[in-house]
Motif scaffolding. Structure first.
Motif, mmCIF file in Angstrom:
data_model
loop_
_atom_site.group_PDB
_atom_site.id
_atom_site.type_symbol
_atom_site.label_atom_id
_atom_site.label_comp_id
_atom_site.label_asym_id
_atom_site.label_seq_id
_atom_site.Cartn_x
_atom_site.Cartn_y
_atom_site.Cartn_z
ATOM 1 N N GLY A 153 0.812 -1.216 0.000
ATOM 2 C CA GLY A 153 0.000 0.000 0.000
ATOM 3 C C GLY A 153 0.843 1.262 0.000
ATOM 4 O O GLY A 153 0.530 2.231 -0.698
ATOM 5 N N LEU A 154 1.941 1.236 0.786
ATOM 6 C CA LEU A 154 2.824 2.394 0.813
ATOM 7 C C LEU A 154 3.483 2.610 -0.543
ATOM 8 O O LEU A 154 3.628 3.757 -1.002
ATOM 9 N N GLU A 155 3.903 1.522 -1.173
ATOM 10 C CA GLU A 155 4.522 1.651 -2.499
ATOM 11 C C GLU A 155 3.542 2.237 -3.505
ATOM 12 O O GLU A 155 3.914 3.076 -4.337
ATOM 13 N N ASP A 156 2.267 1.794 -3.436
ATOM 14 C CA ASP A 156 1.264 2.355 -4.351
ATOM 15 C C ASP A 156 1.075 3.851 -4.101
ATOM 16 O O ASP A 156 0.977 4.644 -5.059
ATOM 17 N N GLN A 157 1.025 4.244 -2.821
ATOM 18 C CA GLN A 157 0.859 5.667 -2.516
ATOM 19 C C GLN A 157 2.058 6.474 -2.997
ATOM 20 O O GLN A 157 1.906 7.577 -3.543
ATOM 21 N N ILE A 158 3.257 5.903 -2.806
ATOM 22 C CA ILE A 158 4.456 6.613 -3.238
ATOM 23 C C ILE A 158 4.453 6.787 -4.756
ATOM 24 O O ILE A 158 4.790 7.857 -5.279
ATOM 25 N N ARG A 159 4.068 5.732 -5.467
ATOM 26 C CA ARG A 159 4.011 5.836 -6.938
ATOM 27 C C ARG A 159 2.978 6.879 -7.365
ATOM 28 O O ARG A 159 3.217 7.651 -8.299
ATOM 29 N N GLU A 160 1.815 6.880 -6.702
ATOM 30 C CA GLU A 160 0.785 7.859 -7.045
ATOM 31 C C GLU A 160 1.269 9.275 -6.771
ATOM 32 O O GLU A 160 1.062 10.193 -7.590
ATOM 33 N N PHE A 161 1.932 9.466 -5.625
ATOM 34 C CA PHE A 161 2.457 10.792 -5.310
ATOM 35 C C PHE A 161 3.503 11.216 -6.333
ATOM 36 O O PHE A 161 3.532 12.370 -6.774
ATOM 37 N N GLU A 162 4.384 10.278 -6.719
ATOM 38 C CA GLU A 162 5.437 10.604 -7.677
ATOM 39 C C GLU A 162 4.845 10.932 -9.046
ATOM 40 O O GLU A 162 5.279 11.882 -9.717
ATOM 41 N N GLU A 163 3.821 10.163 -9.480
ATOM 42 C CA GLU A 163 3.172 10.452 -10.751
ATOM 43 C C GLU A 163 2.479 11.813 -10.712
ATOM 44 O O GLU A 163 2.555 12.587 -11.681
ATOM 45 N N GLU A 164 1.803 12.094 -9.592
ATOM 46 C CA GLU A 164 1.132 13.389 -9.471
ATOM 47 C C GLU A 164 2.150 14.525 -9.464
ATOM 48 O O GLU A 164 1.954 15.563 -10.104
ATOM 49 N N ARG A 165 3.281 14.311 -8.770
ATOM 50 C CA ARG A 165 4.317 15.330 -8.718
ATOM 51 C C ARG A 165 4.918 15.581 -10.102
ATOM 52 O O ARG A 165 5.099 16.727 -10.514
ATOM 53 N N GLN A 166 5.204 14.496 -10.829
ATOM 54 C CA GLN A 166 5.762 14.650 -12.169
ATOM 55 C C GLN A 166 4.771 15.324 -13.109
ATOM 56 O O GLN A 166 5.162 16.112 -13.987
ATOM 57 N N ASP A 209 23.064 0.755 8.079
ATOM 58 C CA ASP A 209 23.285 -0.625 7.646
ATOM 59 C C ASP A 209 22.238 -1.103 6.667
ATOM 60 O O ASP A 209 22.266 -2.243 6.225
ATOM 61 N N VAL A 210 21.274 -0.231 6.303
ATOM 62 C CA VAL A 210 20.191 -0.631 5.407
ATOM 63 C C VAL A 210 20.587 -0.293 3.976
ATOM 64 O O VAL A 210 20.951 0.852 3.688
ATOM 65 N N PRO A 211 20.560 -1.255 3.060
ATOM 66 C CA PRO A 211 20.905 -0.944 1.666
ATOM 67 C C PRO A 211 19.843 -0.076 1.029
ATOM 68 O O PRO A 211 18.690 -0.072 1.443
ATOM 69 N N SER A 212 20.241 0.702 0.023
ATOM 70 C CA SER A 212 19.298 1.567 -0.690
ATOM 71 C C SER A 212 18.380 0.711 -1.540
ATOM 72 O O SER A 212 18.803 0.070 -2.491
ATOM 73 N N ILE A 213 17.108 0.641 -1.180
ATOM 74 C CA ILE A 213 16.151 -0.187 -1.920
ATOM 75 C C ILE A 213 15.039 0.705 -2.450
ATOM 76 O O ILE A 213 13.928 0.711 -1.946
ATOM 77 N N GLY A 214 15.391 1.516 -3.424
ATOM 78 C CA GLY A 214 14.355 2.310 -4.091
ATOM 79 C C GLY A 214 13.914 3.506 -3.312
ATOM 80 O O GLY A 214 12.722 3.764 -3.200
ATOM 81 N N LEU A 215 14.848 4.232 -2.679
ATOM 82 C CA LEU A 215 14.452 5.413 -1.930
ATOM 83 C C LEU A 215 13.906 6.486 -2.851
ATOM 84 O O LEU A 215 14.402 6.706 -3.945
ATOM 85 N N LEU A 216 12.878 7.174 -2.357
ATOM 86 C CA LEU A 216 12.311 8.336 -3.039
ATOM 87 C C LEU A 216 11.878 8.030 -4.458
ATOM 88 O O LEU A 216 12.212 8.713 -5.407
ATOM 89 N N GLY A 217 11.125 6.953 -4.621
ATOM 90 C CA GLY A 217 10.484 6.672 -5.901
ATOM 91 C C GLY A 217 11.366 6.107 -6.964
ATOM 92 O O GLY A 217 11.073 6.232 -8.127
ATOM 93 N N PHE A 218 12.478 5.447 -6.629
ATOM 94 C CA PHE A 218 13.362 4.902 -7.637
ATOM 95 C C PHE A 218 13.099 3.431 -7.900
ATOM 96 O O PHE A 218 13.999 2.646 -8.113
ATOM 97 N N GLY A 219 11.856 2.986 -7.847
ATOM 98 C CA GLY A 219 11.504 1.630 -8.271
ATOM 99 C C GLY A 219 11.673 0.597 -7.182
ATOM 100 O O GLY A 219 12.706 -0.034 -7.045
ATOM 101 N N LEU A 220 10.644 0.394 -6.356
ATOM 102 C CA LEU A 220 10.683 -0.618 -5.311
ATOM 103 C C LEU A 220 10.260 -1.963 -5.870
ATOM 104 O O LEU A 220 9.313 -2.051 -6.627
ATOM 105 N N GLN A 221 10.945 -3.032 -5.454
ATOM 106 C CA GLN A 221 10.615 -4.373 -5.918
ATOM 107 C C GLN A 221 10.572 -5.313 -4.724
ATOM 108 O O GLN A 221 11.450 -5.278 -3.860
ATOM 109 N N ALA A 222 9.549 -6.166 -4.671
ATOM 110 C CA ALA A 222 9.419 -7.119 -3.582
ATOM 111 C C ALA A 222 10.388 -8.268 -3.786
ATOM 112 O O ALA A 222 10.429 -8.879 -4.838
#
Length: 396
Positions: A153-166, A209-222
């Motif tokens: 759900g968070l990923e969907d919201q982030i994508r929607e926010f990023e699309e709206e922002r773009q 210690d957390v690897p960068s996994i798609g921060l700030l809308g750069f493509g999150l993958q499960a």
């Protein structure tokens, strides 16, 4: 009276015998003679002269046809051989699959038997402990499943926010030709980038210690991760969602600052239609010689069709202009004005404030016109520019 012109007498040219011989030899080289002998005795023998170029062309054509046929034949032979190899490989793979399936069934049966024997050997207390462990594992899995649902759900919201922002940035960028908006856009882009970098740095410092996994809308993958990684991922997504919200809030603030310029900026078509005559040099539409500079575009429409203001502004001229007929000129600020000409009648007065999409005149064919249409001009600081780059949307 007519006088016949005397032709000058020329001495006839006498051809030499060698010229006849050379001509005949040259003609023989250009042709090939075939003798046709009839099957009956009384028939006459005839000869057929065939140009060498035709004969060579026929021979070349037959050679090309033969080459194509041989190519198809060799390709067909090769494809058949590949098909036989694939069929043989498929049979081998199928046999291996059946063998593997048989071995898997055997292993499964052995595993079932071993499980039954193990449970039979366990005591009643061990059985209760095992049941409790299974129940806790199922609860744990259910909890992880709920967390994954939250992550989705968070990923969907982030994508929607990023699309709206773009989308907002794209719409605003198309108006960059207005000087005030260009300055605000540059400032907004810097603010967005600084905000993005600050929030990203905050997340990295908090969880180094957390690897960068798609921060700030750069493509999150499960992916399959451990429980700690899932929780870390959830925290990062929450931070990213907050970042997106802050960037959207910043965009809205800049959008509100640009709103007065956007309302005045001429972006809508004055009438619905297609451009019949573009901007620039064109041939005289009345059939005269030479060419003329067309300072706007012509959009045909029926007489009486409402003409709408391409943007908000103040009417600076309303009346008759030589060549243009009934004309309306609107000042939109920032050095941009628009002109609407050849109107059958105008519906505004000088000094009147008009809104974006308001009816200002009606289509006609007054002035130097070949038919009912709108002559639409856009000028920046008094210089005519191509209106096509300003026609971004139709009025609803």
């Amino acid at each position: 009276m007519f006088f016949r012109r005397k032709e000058p007498q020329t001495r006839p040219t006498v051809k030499k015998a060698s010229d006849f011989i050379n001509t005949k030899s040259h003609n023989q080289k250009k042709y090939i003679s075939l003798m046709l002998v009839p099957s009956y005795s009384t028939g006459k023998t005839r000869s057929l002269r065939i140009p060498r170029a035709v004969l060579y062309g026929v021979a070349l054509g037959m050679f090309m046809v033969f080459s194509v046929v041989m190519g198809f034949y060799l390709n067909s032979h090769y494809q058949q051989r590949v098909a036989r190899n694939l069929s043989r490989s498929l049979d081998e793979t199928q046999a291996a699959f059946h063998a593997y399936r048989y071995e898997s069934e055997q292993a499964q049966n052995e595993l079932i038997d071993a499980t039954v024997q193990m449970y039979e050997q366990l005591s009643e207390e061990q059985m209760r402990a095992r049941i409790e462990i299974d129940r806790q594992e199922r609860r744990h899995q259910d909890t992880l499943g709920d967390i994954w649902d939250i992550i989705d759900g968070l990923e969907d919201q982030i994508r929607e926010f990023e699309e709206e922002r773009q989308e907002i940035i794209g719409n605003l960028s198309s108006r960059r030709i207005i000087p005030p908006i260009a300055n605000l856009l540059s400032e907004m882009e810097k603010t967005q980038e600084n905000l993005r970098e600050a929030l990203l740095q905050e997340v990295v410092i908090t969880r180094p210690d957390v690897p960068s996994i798609g921060l700030l809308g750069f493509g999150l993958q499960a992916v399959a991760v451990s429980e700690d990684e899932v929780l870390d991922r959830l925290n990062i997504l929450v931070a990213e969602l907050e970042a997106q919200r802050q960037m959207l809030d910043s965009l809205e603030e800049y959008k509100e600052q640009m709103q007065p310029y956007l309302l005045n900026f001429p972006t809508i078509w004055p009438v619905r239609g297609q451009i019949s005559s573009g901007f620039g040099w064109r041939r005289n539409p009345f059939g005269g010689r030479g060419s003329e500079f067309h300072a706007g575009v012509d959009i045909p429409a029926r007489t009486g069709t409402p003409i709408r203001a391409a943007g908000g502004g103040t009417v600076t001229f309303e009346g008759w202009q030589n060549g243009y007929g009934n004309t309306v000129v609107i000042d939109h600020g920032s050095g941009i004005t628009t002109k609407y000409a050849h109107n059958t009648r105008n519906a505004v007065t000088v000094g009147q404030r008009v809104e974006r999409g308001q009816i200002i005149a009606y289509v006609g064919s007054t002035g130097r016109s070949t038919g009912p249409h709108v002559h639409y001009e856009v000028r920046r600081n008094g210089t005519a520019v191509n209106p096509v780059s300003f026609l971004l949307e139709m009025y609803n």
